[in-house]
Design a protein around this motif. Structure first.
Motif, PDB file in Angstrom:
ATOM      1  N   ASN A  66      33.435  41.604  42.114  1.00 13.30           N
ATOM      2  CA  ASN A  66      32.787  42.167  40.941  1.00 13.30           C
ATOM      3  C   ASN A  66      33.305  43.597  40.728  1.00 13.30           C
ATOM      4  OD1 ASN A  66      31.127  43.189  39.010  1.00 13.30           O
ATOM      5  ND2 ASN A  66      29.215  42.544  39.992  1.00 13.30           N
ATOM      6  N   LEU A  67      34.065  43.766  39.710  1.00 10.31           N
ATOM      7  CA  LEU A  67      34.684  45.069  39.446  1.00 10.31           C
ATOM      8  C   LEU A  67      33.632  46.165  39.313  1.00 10.31           C
ATOM      9  CD1 LEU A  67      37.448  46.551  38.411  1.00 10.31           C
ATOM     10  CD2 LEU A  67      36.365  46.344  36.215  1.00 10.31           C
ATOM     11  N   LEU A  68      32.499  45.810  38.714  1.00 10.71           N
ATOM     12  CA  LEU A  68      31.505  46.837  38.405  1.00 10.71           C
ATOM     13  C   LEU A  68      30.778  47.353  39.642  1.00 10.71           C
ATOM     14  CD1 LEU A  68      30.357  45.038  35.219  1.00 10.71           C
ATOM     15  CD2 LEU A  68      31.787  47.062  35.358  1.00 10.71           C
ATOM     16  N   GLU A  69      30.961  46.654  40.748  1.00 11.02           N
ATOM     17  CA  GLU A  69      30.362  47.151  41.987  1.00 11.02           C
ATOM     18  C   GLU A  69      31.307  48.096  42.735  1.00 11.02           C
ATOM     19  OE1 GLU A  69      29.127  43.783  44.252  1.00 11.02           O
ATOM     20  OE2 GLU A  69      27.347  43.483  43.002  1.00 11.02           O
ATOM     21  N   LEU A  70      32.500  48.232  42.218  1.00  6.56           N
ATOM     22  CA  LEU A  70      33.459  49.118  42.885  1.00  6.56           C
ATOM     23  C   LEU A  70      33.374  50.509  42.280  1.00  6.56           C
ATOM     24  CD1 LEU A  70      36.550  46.738  42.881  1.00  6.56           C
ATOM     25  CD2 LEU A  70      35.071  47.250  44.818  1.00  6.56           C
ATOM     26  N   PRO A  72      34.787  54.245  41.169  1.00  7.17           N
ATOM     27  CA  PRO A  72      36.080  54.546  40.546  1.00  7.17           C
ATOM     28  C   PRO A  72      37.179  54.803  41.568  1.00  7.17           C
ATOM     29  CG  PRO A  72      34.408  56.182  39.953  1.00  7.17           C
ATOM     30  CD  PRO A  72      33.704  55.114  40.698  1.00  7.17           C
ATOM     31  N   ASP A  73      36.849  55.460  42.690  1.00  9.45           N
ATOM     32  CA  ASP A  73      37.938  55.687  43.653  1.00  9.45           C
ATOM     33  C   ASP A  73      38.348  54.415  44.369  1.00  9.45           C
ATOM     34  OD1 ASP A  73      35.413  56.756  44.257  1.00  9.45           O
ATOM     35  OD2 ASP A  73      36.090  57.358  46.243  1.00  9.45           O
ATOM     36  N   GLU A  74      37.402  53.483  44.558  1.00 10.40           N
ATOM     37  CA  GLU A  74      37.811  52.182  45.135  1.00 10.40           C
ATOM     38  C   GLU A  74      38.723  51.448  44.154  1.00 10.40           C
ATOM     39  OE1 GLU A  74      34.195  50.737  48.022  1.00 10.40           O
ATOM     40  OE2 GLU A  74      33.889  50.669  45.881  1.00 10.40           O
ATOM     41  N   ARG A  75      38.337  51.509  42.888  1.00 11.84           N
ATOM     42  CA  ARG A  75      39.178  50.836  41.880  1.00 11.84           C
ATOM     43  C   ARG A  75      40.581  51.417  41.876  1.00 11.84           C
ATOM     44  NH1 ARG A  75      35.140  50.161  36.625  1.00 11.84           N
ATOM     45  NH2 ARG A  75      33.268  49.841  37.860  1.00 11.84           N
ATOM     46  N   SER A  76      40.653  52.745  41.955  1.00 12.40           N
ATOM     47  CA  SER A  76      41.986  53.339  41.843  1.00 12.40           C
ATOM     48  C   SER A  76      42.765  53.207  43.153  1.00 12.40           C
ATOM     49  CB  SER A  76      41.896  54.788  41.394  1.00 12.40           C
ATOM     50  OG  SER A  76      41.460  55.588  42.440  1.00 12.40           O
ATOM     51  N   ALA A  77      42.091  53.352  44.271  1.00 19.78           N
ATOM     52  CA  ALA A  77      42.842  53.291  45.535  1.00 19.78           C
ATOM     53  C   ALA A  77      43.401  51.899  45.795  1.00 19.78           C
ATOM     54  CB  ALA A  77      41.956  53.714  46.691  1.00 19.78           C
ATOM     55  N   MET A  78      42.684  50.902  45.345  1.00 19.20           N
ATOM     56  CA  MET A  78      43.109  49.543  45.648  1.00 19.20           C
ATOM     57  C   MET A  78      43.814  48.834  44.500  1.00 19.20           C
ATOM     58  SD  MET A  78      42.253  48.881  48.671  1.00 19.20           S
ATOM     59  CE  MET A  78      42.333  47.108  48.764  1.00 19.20           C
ATOM     60  N   TRP A  79      43.364  49.096  43.294  1.00 21.54           N
ATOM     61  CA  TRP A  79      43.750  48.146  42.280  1.00 21.54           C
ATOM     62  C   TRP A  79      44.267  48.688  40.951  1.00 21.54           C
ATOM     63  CZ3 TRP A  79      38.914  46.082  44.621  1.00 21.54           C
ATOM     64  CH2 TRP A  79      39.198  45.055  45.522  1.00 21.54           C
ATOM     65  N   PRO A 166      49.495  50.501  42.632  1.00 18.93           N
ATOM     66  CA  PRO A 166      48.379  49.754  42.041  1.00 18.93           C
ATOM     67  C   PRO A 166      48.808  48.361  41.592  1.00 18.93           C
ATOM     68  CG  PRO A 166      49.005  51.629  40.662  1.00 18.93           C
ATOM     69  CD  PRO A 166      49.963  51.595  41.792  1.00 18.93           C
ATOM     70  N   LYS A 167      47.836  47.453  41.608  1.00 14.55           N
ATOM     71  CA  LYS A 167      48.159  46.087  41.189  1.00 14.55           C
ATOM     72  C   LYS A 167      48.105  45.950  39.675  1.00 14.55           C
ATOM     73  CE  LYS A 167      46.186  43.929  45.260  1.00 14.55           C
ATOM     74  NZ  LYS A 167      44.942  43.335  45.694  1.00 14.55           N
ATOM     75  N   TYR A 168      47.187  46.699  39.071  1.00  8.15           N
ATOM     76  CA  TYR A 168      47.015  46.615  37.616  1.00  8.15           C
ATOM     77  C   TYR A 168      47.255  48.000  37.029  1.00  8.15           C
ATOM     78  CZ  TYR A 168      44.900  42.258  39.009  1.00  8.15           C
ATOM     79  OH  TYR A 168      44.691  41.027  39.574  1.00  8.15           O
TER      80      TYR A 168
END
Ligand SMILES: Nc1ncnc2c1ncn2[C@@H]1O[C@H](COP(=O)(O)OP(=O)(O)OP(=O)(O)O)[C@@H](O)[C@H]1O
Ligand SMILES: [Mg+2]
Length: 247
Positions: A66-70, A72-79, A166-168
């Protein structure tokens, strides 16, 4: 894959995205098109994190999470990496420290046992990237993007992509405001980054960037809706006819 299902967003009581459904699959590249003000940047900002957006109904997944549970830094560090339409300038944060911080977060995400890289080691490590991108070492001591030229800001974004893979990667009009030489250099650097491990989501009004990055699918937005989904051939139609008579 980023999968958005029935996403509806309100901000300050104003409806901005209406029942958006789309998928950005791994290893493919996409174009997100639409006239000025069709909410392309807002959708990108939402994927990265937008605190003042109110979701009415949504299901947004990234690689089955679930993207919304991540955060912003998790989103950027991983994906996800968002290359901003207007790159923010941040005073009091030195570029070198910023890059070291995102790199350390990225490494920790890959391996929780990983120790932070010290400023000294990081400076040695980053040197080859700075040389490759023709960025002077003294930039590391400057405030993040403050008084950087458009071209320098883009090089710093590409440097970040090289650090965290990043993947995306969302490119929100990365092709605007660059002279021809800078534009070509940016495109070549992006082309080198384009691989089977990442997905580019390209927002553009000029299309020339598509000579460098091969796309698979096109989404056209209109008034906060996905108005049309089609294969890459749709770009040729839009180039010739703009958005007129598009059904
Ligand atoms: N947080 C917000 N609150 C209120 N209005 C907003 C907010 N964010 C965006 N908007 C408005 O949403 C509309 C769409 O803006 P957006 O920047 O997403 O369009 P766009 O498709 O990226 O346009 P362009 O091609 O010009 O960059 C604009 O009218 C903008 O002012
Ligand atoms: Mg925009």
């Amino acid at each position: 894959m980023i999968k958005i299902e029935d996403l509806h967003i309100k901000v300050w009581e104003k409806e901005i995205l209406n029942w958006v459904n789309l998928k950005f699959k791994k290893w493919k590249n996409y174009c997100l098109l639409g006239k000025n003000g069709s909410w392309k940047s807002s959708l990108s900002a939402f994927l990265m994190w937008q605190p003042n957006y109110e979701y009415i109904s949504w299901n947004v997944e990234i690689d089955w999470e679930n993207l919304l549970e991540l955060s912003p830094d998790e989103r950027s560090a991983m994906w996800i990496f968002l290359s901003f339409q207007n790159v923010p300038e941040i005073k009091w944060i030195k570029l070198g420290e910023f890059l070291r911080t995102i790199y350390n977060i990225h490494l920790k995400n890959e391996n929780p046992e990983q120790k932070d890289i010290s400023p000294f080691i990081f400076k040695r490590f980053i040197k080859k990237h700075l040389e490759e991108l023709k960025i002077e070492e003294e930039f590391l001591d400057r405030d993040l993007n403050v008084w950087f030229s458009g071209w320098e800001k883009r090089k710093i974004e590409i440097l970040q992509m090289k650090l965290i893979w990043p993947k995306y990667i969302i490119l929100d009009e990365i092709d605007s405001g660059l002279d021809l030489d800078a534009f070509k250099s940016v495109c070549k650097l992006l082309k080198n980054l384009d691989s089977e491990n990442n997905t580019f989501i390209i927002i553009t009004h000029y299309f020339k960037i598509l000579d460098y990055l091969e796309i698979d699918k096109v989404y056209v937005m209109k008034s906060g809706e996905i108005f049309k989904k089609w294969w890459k051939e749709l770009v040729e139609y839009i180039k010739e006819n703009w958005y007129e008579d598009l059904k």
